[in-house]
Design a protein around this motif. Structure first.
Motif, PDB file in Angstrom:
ATOM      1  N   SER A 163       9.204  10.596  -3.243  1.00 59.07           N
ATOM      2  CA  SER A 163       8.445   9.352  -3.127  1.00 59.07           C
ATOM      3  C   SER A 163       6.958   9.598  -3.312  1.00 59.07           C
ATOM      4  O   SER A 163       6.268   8.840  -3.998  1.00 59.07           O
ATOM      5  CB  SER A 163       8.706   8.698  -1.762  1.00 59.07           C
ATOM      6  OG  SER A 163      10.078   8.425  -1.614  1.00 59.07           O
ATOM      7  N   GLU A 164       6.469  10.689  -2.709  1.00 57.49           N
ATOM      8  CA  GLU A 164       5.049  11.011  -2.855  1.00 57.49           C
ATOM      9  C   GLU A 164       4.697  11.273  -4.317  1.00 57.49           C
ATOM     10  O   GLU A 164       3.647  10.838  -4.805  1.00 57.49           O
ATOM     11  CB  GLU A 164       4.700  12.264  -2.016  1.00 57.49           C
ATOM     12  CG  GLU A 164       4.901  12.109  -0.522  1.00 57.49           C
ATOM     13  CD  GLU A 164       3.789  11.303   0.157  1.00 57.49           C
ATOM     14  OE1 GLU A 164       2.802  10.960  -0.538  1.00 57.49           O
ATOM     15  OE2 GLU A 164       3.921  11.005   1.366  1.00 57.49           O
TER      16      GLU A 164
ATOM     17  N   VAL B 110       5.991   4.315  -0.158  1.00 61.95           N
ATOM     18  CA  VAL B 110       6.726   5.553   0.130  1.00 61.95           C
ATOM     19  C   VAL B 110       7.966   5.244   0.976  1.00 61.95           C
ATOM     20  O   VAL B 110       9.065   5.747   0.712  1.00 61.95           O
ATOM     21  CB  VAL B 110       5.797   6.567   0.845  1.00 61.95           C
ATOM     22  CG1 VAL B 110       6.606   7.737   1.408  1.00 61.95           C
ATOM     23  CG2 VAL B 110       4.743   7.102  -0.146  1.00 61.95           C
ATOM     24  N   GLU B 111       7.799   4.393   1.952  1.00 62.24           N
ATOM     25  CA  GLU B 111       8.945   4.024   2.797  1.00 62.24           C
ATOM     26  C   GLU B 111      10.001   3.260   2.010  1.00 62.24           C
ATOM     27  O   GLU B 111      11.197   3.513   2.129  1.00 62.24           O
ATOM     28  CB  GLU B 111       8.470   3.169   3.988  1.00 62.24           C
ATOM     29  CG  GLU B 111       7.746   4.001   5.063  1.00 62.24           C
ATOM     30  CD  GLU B 111       7.041   3.133   6.101  1.00 62.24           C
ATOM     31  OE1 GLU B 111       6.148   3.641   6.776  1.00 62.24           O
ATOM     32  OE2 GLU B 111       7.398   1.932   6.186  1.00 62.24           O
ATOM     33  N   GLU B 112       9.528   2.321   1.205  1.00 61.41           N
ATOM     34  CA  GLU B 112      10.460   1.501   0.420  1.00 61.41           C
ATOM     35  C   GLU B 112      11.236   2.344  -0.589  1.00 61.41           C
ATOM     36  O   GLU B 112      12.430   2.145  -0.810  1.00 61.41           O
ATOM     37  CB  GLU B 112       9.690   0.376  -0.286  1.00 61.41           C
ATOM     38  CG  GLU B 112      10.571  -0.439  -1.218  1.00 61.41           C
ATOM     39  CD  GLU B 112      10.495  -1.937  -0.968  1.00 61.41           C
ATOM     40  OE1 GLU B 112       9.918  -2.350   0.052  1.00 61.41           O
ATOM     41  OE2 GLU B 112      11.029  -2.678  -1.804  1.00 61.41           O
TER      42      GLU B 112
ATOM     43  N   LYS C 188       0.811  -1.232   0.000  1.00 53.95           N
ATOM     44  CA  LYS C 188       0.000   0.000   0.000  1.00 53.95           C
ATOM     45  C   LYS C 188       0.849   1.289   0.000  1.00 53.95           C
ATOM     46  O   LYS C 188       2.078   1.241  -0.016  1.00 53.95           O
ATOM     47  CB  LYS C 188      -0.955   0.012   1.209  1.00 53.95           C
ATOM     48  CG  LYS C 188      -1.839  -1.227   1.309  1.00 53.95           C
ATOM     49  CD  LYS C 188      -2.816  -1.356   0.119  1.00 53.95           C
ATOM     50  CE  LYS C 188      -3.439  -2.752   0.109  1.00 53.95           C
ATOM     51  NZ  LYS C 188      -4.004  -3.125  -1.193  1.00 53.95           N
ATOM     52  N   GLU C 189       0.123   2.427  -0.010  1.00 54.48           N
ATOM     53  CA  GLU C 189       0.751   3.746  -0.144  1.00 54.48           C
ATOM     54  C   GLU C 189       1.947   3.934   0.783  1.00 54.48           C
ATOM     55  O   GLU C 189       3.058   4.224   0.364  1.00 54.48           O
ATOM     56  CB  GLU C 189      -0.268   4.870   0.163  1.00 54.48           C
ATOM     57  CG  GLU C 189      -1.203   5.243  -0.952  1.00 54.48           C
ATOM     58  CD  GLU C 189      -2.475   4.408  -0.941  1.00 54.48           C
ATOM     59  OE1 GLU C 189      -2.474   3.339  -0.278  1.00 54.48           O
ATOM     60  OE2 GLU C 189      -3.456   4.797  -1.608  1.00 54.48           O
ATOM     61  N   GLN C 190       1.700   3.772   2.088  1.00 56.47           N
ATOM     62  CA  GLN C 190       2.725   4.085   3.071  1.00 56.47           C
ATOM     63  C   GLN C 190       3.948   3.180   2.899  1.00 56.47           C
ATOM     64  O   GLN C 190       5.086   3.616   2.983  1.00 56.47           O
ATOM     65  CB  GLN C 190       2.126   3.943   4.491  1.00 56.47           C
ATOM     66  CG  GLN C 190       2.984   4.537   5.588  1.00 56.47           C
ATOM     67  CD  GLN C 190       3.429   5.977   5.258  1.00 56.47           C
ATOM     68  OE1 GLN C 190       2.700   6.766   4.688  1.00 56.47           O
ATOM     69  NE2 GLN C 190       4.683   6.280   5.603  1.00 56.47           N
ATOM     70  N   GLY C 191       3.687   1.897   2.620  1.00 60.68           N
ATOM     71  CA  GLY C 191       4.765   0.929   2.406  1.00 60.68           C
ATOM     72  C   GLY C 191       5.627   1.304   1.215  1.00 60.68           C
ATOM     73  O   GLY C 191       6.863   1.244   1.280  1.00 60.68           O
TER      74      GLY C 191
ATOM     75  N   GLN D  27      12.085   5.441  -0.246  1.00 63.74           N
ATOM     76  CA  GLN D  27      13.121   6.183   0.474  1.00 63.74           C
ATOM     77  C   GLN D  27      14.284   5.269   0.846  1.00 63.74           C
ATOM     78  O   GLN D  27      15.442   5.639   0.734  1.00 63.74           O
ATOM     79  CB  GLN D  27      12.513   6.814   1.733  1.00 63.74           C
ATOM     80  CG  GLN D  27      11.448   7.865   1.373  1.00 63.74           C
ATOM     81  CD  GLN D  27      10.770   8.452   2.590  1.00 63.74           C
ATOM     82  OE1 GLN D  27      11.422   9.087   3.419  1.00 63.74           O
ATOM     83  NE2 GLN D  27       9.470   8.237   2.706  1.00 63.74           N
TER      84      GLN D  27
ATOM     85  N   ALA E  77      11.252  12.120   0.816  1.00 68.67           N
ATOM     86  CA  ALA E  77       9.827  11.890   1.084  1.00 68.67           C
ATOM     87  C   ALA E  77       8.968  12.529   0.001  1.00 68.67           C
ATOM     88  O   ALA E  77       8.011  11.936  -0.500  1.00 68.67           O
ATOM     89  CB  ALA E  77       9.452  12.445   2.456  1.00 68.67           C
TER      90      ALA E  77
ATOM     91  N   LEU F   5       4.691   8.008  -6.317  1.00 70.66           N
ATOM     92  CA  LEU F   5       3.495   7.243  -5.978  1.00 70.66           C
ATOM     93  C   LEU F   5       2.265   7.855  -6.651  1.00 70.66           C
ATOM     94  O   LEU F   5       1.425   7.128  -7.213  1.00 70.66           O
ATOM     95  CB  LEU F   5       3.300   7.211  -4.467  1.00 70.66           C
ATOM     96  CG  LEU F   5       2.100   6.391  -4.002  1.00 70.66           C
ATOM     97  CD1 LEU F   5       2.284   4.922  -4.315  1.00 70.66           C
ATOM     98  CD2 LEU F   5       1.853   6.595  -2.507  1.00 70.66           C
TER      99      LEU F   5
END
Lengths: 445, 445
Positions: free
Chosen positions: A214-215, A200-202, A195-198, A204, A211, A218
């Motif tokens: 990444s946004e 974005v973290e990956e 999902k979104e948060q995963g 980075q 950040a 996405l």
């Protein structure tokens, strides 16, 4: 002598007539559509020098390759797709073939992969490609061919998903992340899982994106809306980057051309999330989704590549094409109950009553075949009930019943095997026109 | 990076479009004829357990077998014919299939044999067989299928040579030599090399026949004359032996039935010299000879066997069928100049002048395909001469020429590429009926 157990290898299957007849129907349909665009058939050997096959493949395909030493001590392998053989083929014969070269190839490939989840180690592919053309016309045509093909197969609820590799590449250039495309693609590919948060973290962690970057990445990958809305949004995201703008322009041209050529608007969907192959594809990429089986995966996929045969020739050979996963499609059509109900390749069944009239039966069958009606003659003078039971099981549409009395009376009974109605038709031995006419009437119902 | 040489393995070949299009035409024709008799398609894996393939094969085929250990440590082999897979298939699926079972199988087989004299290690076969029937009707049908097939392929000068294994067997029984049939067949087989005197001597030496016995056997094998004369002579030679008399009677019935069903009398030739397989065939045997290429060998051969699958099941499965040697036939038709001159799978070539009209070109092509006319659109706006040169090389029948001026004027030029004549036809963008009509007129010429 003890018997040998009759069995197929794990991961391999037999095609019985009820599976093989629809398979032949799909192949015939694909060939007819490909040919109507000027694609020509080719064939290549099942076996190739191992170095040809391992040259390009990934570790994954290398591991799955059926390989062995042949009688002459050569290391050989069985083809695992039709693209590597095409590359070798075009490099080897480019003088004779000329460019542009448009080919289709319907052939079996082998992969010794794990056989879970209904996957087989032997399956058939139906590829078509245009080699030597950089113009978008060839990319558009790929979409038109796929659309025509599925229409001809009776599948209306189909989405052809289209993306362009230059859009994401342009975005990466714009963000200064062009050297990290592989890591970015891998991260975006995990969207459905993490999902979104995963994601974005990956992004980075593995692509060293900020950040904000990444946004933005996405946002591009999960764009939704009408094709016009997506084109407008993509245009904003890549603005100022030539690569990205070119990608968006080609997507826009392709969309308009497909509509002009009659592809239903609902069928073509611009989808920035599809990627298809980290290295291989370089431009337009395409997947197809059956709307009634959304989880079934793509039944036909393809795209544009810059250089088909770089391993075998210094000549740049750009191309574009797609592969139809024949056995996957067959499974899908079966699941949807969309396979044509053709059980018998010959629609007419001729009962045999009287062995002394054998030559008369064979003559009647020949007369009907001569006017284009397929006829199976039951080979033995068994009881009528047994013969009709066989005819029923085999799915014949009509039966002809003619015994000694009928031959003498100059008539033949034409029986509709669906309604069990019968009609008496004159037949004098010399001319089967009346029987043929009654059969045609019945088959047209 | 150094290039990998693009090459095919020794004994293997690529099929370029000009070879592949006639090959597809032959396969389509064979399938259409097989289907018109009620034969159904099946397919089996290219790979089988080695024990399946080596069970029946001769030392010769065992030696030629491509074999290796697969990823799971199983010993496997590539099929070398379609008969062994059929036997395994029928034994494995007999409950589902039922009898009689009529199947055809078009597939590739592999034999690692010496590649001299234009023989390949990979070739395609087109087999058809009827399983579970002892009645002669099935044997007769085999001859009818072969006759129809060659008629459909445009080959009239064809001899279907027919013999019956029971004739020689009956003769051997009558002479008390039934236990020496293998040696007798081997000696008779050498006739063309060692002639009458050599065969008579060899029969005495290897089959321990007396001089008189040898003369009688030779007399049978070299019988000549009309079919009626041969039947009469054979009848005399085997008189009093039930096996032989039965064989002659079946040959007579088959001959009459084939004539009744419309096989030209000149096409069917009873020929006591053909044997086909020492052990396998047990009844009618058939070879086909192209009269214009008498030394080319048989392009389709078959016969009756008592028990197809004795290695895999205790059920007796009698059958009869034949194999079409596709690649050999293709070579023969090529040599005879009898291949249809289909160079382009789509007959119509659409020139592209003006990139701003790309969508109009694609639309026109789609309109023509929708009414069944295959159209190839040249993908790039190159010079007209270059496009027409390509069209000429590819063998298109007609070209459509329409530039900006024509689009404005509402017309299209239809060019006959054989005569170079052109016709102007109205085209307003909405309706391509006039172009389609002109193209149909031209294609029908």
């Amino acid at each position: 002598m003890s018997l040998i157990q009759p069995r197929t290898l794990k991961g391999f299957r037999d095609y019985l007539p009820e599976a093989m007849m629809p398979r032949e129907w799909i192949i015939d349909t694909a060939r007819r559509v490909y040919r109507s665009y000027g694609f020509k058939p080719i064939d290549t050997p099942a076996l190739e020098y191992l170095e040809i096959l391992t040259g390009k493949g990934s570790d994954e395909t290398d591991k799955q390759l059926y390989r062995f030493e042949d009688h002459g001590g050569r290391m050989v392998g069985m083809r695992f797709d039709l693209t590597v053989p095409l590359a070798r083929f075009v490099a080897q014969h480019q003088q004779e073939l000329g460019l542009p070269f448009k080919r289709y190839h319907v052939a079996t490939v082998w992969r010794g992969e794990n056989t879970q989840a209904g996957r087989y180690r032997e399956f058939m592919q139906c590829d078509f490609d245009t080699i030597g053309v950089t113009e978008l016309t060839a990319d558009i045509e790929m979409v038109l061919v796929l659309s025509d093909l599925f229409t001809q197969l009776g599948i209306d609820k189909l989405t052809i998903r289209v993306n362009h590799r230059a859009v994401l590449n342009g975005m990466l250039e714009k963000l200064g992340l062009a050297d990290r495309s592989a890591a970015v693609l891998r991260a975006l590919d995990k969207f459905s899982k993490i999902k979104e948060q995963g994601v974005v973290e990956e992004l980075q962690r593995t692509a060293q994106a900020t950040a904000s970057q990444s946004e933005q990445l996405l946002a591009l990958a999960i764009l939704e809306g009408t094709n016009d809305q997506i084109l407008s949004k993509l245009g904003e995201l890549v603005r100022g980057n030539a690569t990205g703008e070119c990608g968006v322009a080609e997507l826009s041209d392709l969309n308009q051309a497909a509509l002009a050529a009659g592809v239903p608007a609902s069928r073509l969907k611009l989808d920035p999330s599809i990627a298809r192959g980290l290295d291989y594809y370089t431009g337009i990429v395409v997947e197809t989704q059956l709307e009634e089986l959304p989880d079934f995966g793509s039944v036909a996929s393809g795209g544009r590549y810059d250089n088909l045969a770089s391993l075998y020739t210094n000549q740049m050979l750009p191309g574009v094409g797609a592969a139809l996963g024949l056995d996957r499609l067959l499974g899908a059509l079966e699941k949807l109950g969309r396979l044509p109900n053709v059980q018998s390749p010959a629609p007419v069944f001729l009962c045999m009553f009287d062995p002394k009239h054998r030559n008369d039966y064979l003559k009647l069958a020949a007369q009907l075949r001569a006017v284009g009606l397929g006829v199976e003659v039951y080979p033995e003078p068994k009881k009528l009930g047994k013969q009709l039971q066989y005819a029923d099981k085999q799915g014949f549409r009509a039966a002809l019943i003619i015994g000694d009395a009928e031959f003498t009376a100059g008539q033949c009974q034409v029986k509709d095997l669906q309604t069990a109605n019968s009609t008496n038709v004159p037949y004098d031995g010399a001319d089967a026109a009346a029987i043929a006419a009654e059969l045609r009437r019945l088959l047209a119902e």
